[in-house]
Structures are given as structure tokens and as C-alpha cells.
Design an enzyme around this catalytic site. Structure first.
Site, mmCIF file in Angstrom:
data_model
loop_
_atom_site.group_PDB
_atom_site.id
_atom_site.type_symbol
_atom_site.label_atom_id
_atom_site.label_comp_id
_atom_site.label_asym_id
_atom_site.label_seq_id
_atom_site.Cartn_x
_atom_site.Cartn_y
_atom_site.Cartn_z
ATOM 1 N N HIS A 114 -41.572 -16.726 -66.464
ATOM 2 C CA HIS A 114 -41.260 -18.019 -67.953
ATOM 3 C C HIS A 114 -42.659 -19.358 -67.604
ATOM 4 O O HIS A 114 -42.451 -19.743 -66.608
ATOM 5 C CB HIS A 114 -39.648 -18.102 -67.654
ATOM 6 C CG HIS A 114 -39.371 -17.179 -68.729
ATOM 7 N ND1 HIS A 114 -39.222 -16.910 -69.912
ATOM 8 C CD2 HIS A 114 -38.438 -16.451 -67.489
ATOM 9 C CE1 HIS A 114 -38.171 -15.813 -70.247
ATOM 10 N NE2 HIS A 114 -37.966 -14.732 -68.857
ATOM 11 N N ARG A 132 -45.827 -13.732 -44.769
ATOM 12 C CA ARG A 132 -47.088 -14.406 -44.623
ATOM 13 C C ARG A 132 -47.034 -13.031 -43.438
ATOM 14 O O ARG A 132 -46.335 -12.750 -43.151
ATOM 15 C CB ARG A 132 -47.222 -15.289 -43.808
ATOM 16 C CG ARG A 132 -45.791 -15.943 -42.234
ATOM 17 C CD ARG A 132 -46.496 -17.204 -41.939
ATOM 18 N NE ARG A 132 -45.141 -17.489 -41.318
ATOM 19 C CZ ARG A 132 -45.596 -18.052 -39.901
ATOM 20 N NH1 ARG A 132 -46.606 -18.694 -40.275
ATOM 21 N NH2 ARG A 132 -44.333 -18.809 -39.067
#
Length: 264
Positions: free
Chosen positions: A160, A227
Site C-alpha cells: 500500500h 541476509r
């Protein structure tokens, strides 16, 4: 003894009749109407979850379990697809097709939804465990073949807007691009994959990870945001107690130690 032989003959006859009855019902099962009744009859007294998936192997039509809710006119199923109990497959405004290739299993309580021209494409023999959410709006979700997706994972190919002064509900949708999952990847319990992300072939995403950037092939990724903490090519060199897998916790001393081991 004659009595034992008679019991064996009776049992074999009963099993053959039951097999033909299941094939008869499977040939008439489907996502709506009488197809739902046929699915309920063929699955009667069978245990749930994985124990019902073998029905999909009996016919090219596959099997949609009772309780699955399919409201998507562009749902396209390959051969031997299994849709488990309480799955919801829905089409929003201008939603593109959902295509599940041969041998895909969606085990239950999973929500798939397309809108704004986007598609969901799932490759052959991929397994999606219960409780996952796949929402494709504006950009596709493309999942390769033989991918293992653990329970409670989320895939969101859109976001959004967040401009000030306007309620979030009134903001337009936006997307950075499709979600692409390479063949043979493993997505761990509760992982979240966000818009514009590519996860390479054979990569491993640890439990609870939030993936916001690309992950290379055969890499191991963990954390929030995720990561790279290792490589499948090097994991056998590590002690077992230091390994991260998709069912390992993240954010612990084990993860920190693993990151240290692989840090250049």
C-alpha cells in the site's frame, strides 16, 4: 485353512471394489456442485492432511478435498494436483490466473488470491504446507518446481502507498515487481517473502525470515531482514550444532556464530 482362504478372498474383493468406487467418485469430483459431494464420498473415513494426498495420484484430474473453497474461474490445474481441506482460492478485481502444474500439493488452510492483472504460477511437484498466504496483485508470484514451502509462510507481491494525510485503506496499491522462487528452494516456517524479490535455485530461507532483497542460488538466508549467512556448498564443513535450517530459530547465538563463520 478354508476359513482363512475365504477371509483373504473376501478382503481382496472388498479392496478391489473400494478401489473402483474411489476411481468412480474421483472421476466425478470437482470444485463445485456435485463434484463436492463426490469428493466427500471418496474421502469418507480417510485421515486428513498428507494421508489424503494419495487420492490425487489415482487420476489425472487430481483431488480437491471437501471443505476447499474455490472461487477462481481461471484456476488451471495440471495432473495429479492435490488441494487439501480449507484451502481458499479467490480472484479479486481483474485477477490473473492461478496455475498449479503437475503434482503440486497444497495441503490445507492456505489462501491464494490474485488481482490487478497478477498471476500465481506454481511449478511441478512443489509442496505448500498448511496456513500459507499467497497474494498476487499488480505483479506475479512465480514459484519453481520441487520447492518446499513450510507452514505459515507469506508471499506478497504488492504494498500500500503510505503518503501522509490519507488513510492506508484509501492509498493506491504499488509493486516493485514479481516474486520469483527458483527450483528446489526451501522456504522455512513462518518466512515472509515480499515484492520484487528473487530467491535463487536451491536456496534455503530460515524460519521466521523476512526476505526483502534477492537471495542467490544455493545460499542460506536468515534474519529480519534476511541476509545471507551461508552456502549449501559449505554447510557440510560446519559442526551440526552451528547449522541453520528452515526449522531453526533465528536471532539466536547460533545464528550469530554461523554468521561469524561465513563472514568474509
Amino acid at each position: 485353512p478354508p476359513r482363512h482362504r475365504m477371509r483373504t478372498i473376501y478382503r481382496n474383493l472388498r479392496n478391489r471394489l473400494l478401489h473402483h468406487w474411489r476411481l468412480f467418485c474421483l472421476a466425478r469430483s470437482g470444485p463445485s456442485g456435485m463434484g463436492r459431494l463426490a469428493a466427500r464420498l471418496v474421502s469418507r473415513k480417510l485421515p486428513p492432511y498428507h494421508q489424503m494426498a494419495w487420492l490425487a495420484d489415482l487420476t489425472d484430474r487430481g483431488f480437491i478435498a471437501p471443505g476447499a473453497s474455490v472461487h477462481h474461474p481461471e484456476l488451471r490445474l495440471g495432473k495429479h494436483v492435490y488441494l487439501g481441506k480449507d484451502n481458499v482460492i479467490s480472484q479479486g478485481h481483474e485477477g490473473g490466473p492461478i496455475e498449479l502444474a503437475d503434482g503440486v500439493h497444497v495441503y490445507g488452510d492456505t489462501f491464494m488470491d490474485t488481482g490487478s492483472g497478477a498471476r500465481i504460477l506454481v511449478g511441478e511437484h512443489t509442496h505448500i504446507q498448511p496456513g500459507c498466504h499467497l497474494h498476487a496483485y499488480l505483479s506475479d508470484i512465480r514459484i519453481g518446481s520441487r520447492v518446499e514451502i513450510a507452514p505459515r509462510c507469506g508471499f506478497y507481491s504488492y504494498d500500500h502507498g503510505m503518503a501522509p494525510g490519507t488513510p492506508i485503506m484509501d492509498q493506491p496499491l504499488k509493486s516493485k515487481g514479481p516474486i520469483v522462487i527458483g527450483d528446489g528452494a526451501w522456504i522455512g516456517y513462518g518466512a515472509t517473502i515480499l515484492q520484487g524479490v528473487s530467491i535463487g535455485e536451491g536456496a534455503v530461507i530460515a524460519a521466521g525470515a523476512v526476505v526483502v532483497r534477492d537471495i542467490p542460488a544455493h545460499a542460506i538466508a536468515a534474519g529480519v531482514p534476511a541476509r545471507v549467512v551461508g552456502s549449501r556448498n559449505a554447510i557440510e564443513e560446519m559442526p551440526h550444532e552451528d547449522k541453520i535450517t528452515p526449522i531453526s530459530p533465528t536471532g539466536t547465538s547460533r545464528e550469530i556464530e554461523t554468521i561469524r563463520k561465513f563472514k568474509p
